[in-house]
Design a protein around this motif. Structure first.
Motif, PDB file in Angstrom:
ATOM      1  N   LYS A   7      11.881   4.781  41.786  1.00 10.85           N
ATOM      2  CA  LYS A   7      11.970   6.155  41.285  1.00 10.85           C
ATOM      3  C   LYS A   7      10.814   6.985  41.822  1.00 10.85           C
ATOM      4  O   LYS A   7      11.015   8.106  42.300  1.00 10.85           O
ATOM      5  CB  LYS A   7      11.953   6.153  39.753  1.00 10.85           C
ATOM      6  N   LYS A   8       9.615   6.428  41.773  1.00  9.05           N
ATOM      7  CA  LYS A   8       8.433   7.132  42.263  1.00  9.05           C
ATOM      8  C   LYS A   8       8.565   7.433  43.758  1.00  9.05           C
ATOM      9  O   LYS A   8       8.267   8.541  44.208  1.00  9.05           O
ATOM     10  CB  LYS A   8       7.186   6.295  41.991  1.00  9.05           C
ATOM     11  N   ILE A  11      11.264  10.212  44.276  1.00  9.19           N
ATOM     12  CA  ILE A  11      10.750  11.536  43.924  1.00  9.19           C
ATOM     13  C   ILE A  11       9.821  12.043  45.015  1.00  9.19           C
ATOM     14  O   ILE A  11       9.901  13.217  45.414  1.00  9.19           O
ATOM     15  CB  ILE A  11      10.045  11.507  42.552  1.00  9.19           C
ATOM     16  N   HIS A  12       8.962  11.176  45.511  1.00 12.73           N
ATOM     17  CA  HIS A  12       8.051  11.547  46.597  1.00 12.73           C
ATOM     18  C   HIS A  12       8.843  11.984  47.830  1.00 12.73           C
ATOM     19  O   HIS A  12       8.548  13.021  48.434  1.00 12.73           O
ATOM     20  CB  HIS A  12       7.121  10.381  46.930  1.00 12.73           C
ATOM     21  N   LYS A  15      10.452  15.400  47.327  1.00  8.93           N
ATOM     22  CA  LYS A  15       9.482  16.490  47.442  1.00  8.93           C
ATOM     23  C   LYS A  15       9.159  16.781  48.909  1.00  8.93           C
ATOM     24  O   LYS A  15       8.987  17.942  49.288  1.00  8.93           O
ATOM     25  CB  LYS A  15       8.216  16.167  46.661  1.00  8.93           C
TER      26      LYS A  15
END
Length: 72
Positions: A7-8, A11-12, A15
């Motif tokens: 997930k991290k 998301i990165h 972005k």
């Protein structure tokens, strides 16, 4: 269920894609040379494919694994 590490990373990546897309919009607005726009667009498409891989990996590691365990 979501793998928090994936997930991290997703998301990165999203972005980064947003930044790339903002750059492309700016370049279009400024009427940058078409081959440069195409290069930026292809970079965004590559980044989206990378994001797709993170999402698929999460699905396989969590949801599909859970479904397989429920059938046993």
């Amino acid at each position: 269920m979501v793998d928090q590490k994936l997930k991290k990373r997703a998301i990165h990546r999203a972005k980064i894609i947003r930044g790339q897309l903002d750059g492309l919009v700016k370049a279009i607005t400024e009427e940058v040379y078409c081959p440069v726009l195409l290069e930026q667009s292809l970079s965004i498409q590559t980044s989206l494919k990378s994001l797709d891989s993170f999402i698929l990996e999460n699905h396989l590691r969590t949801h599909l694994k859970h479904q397989m365990q429920m059938q046993e």
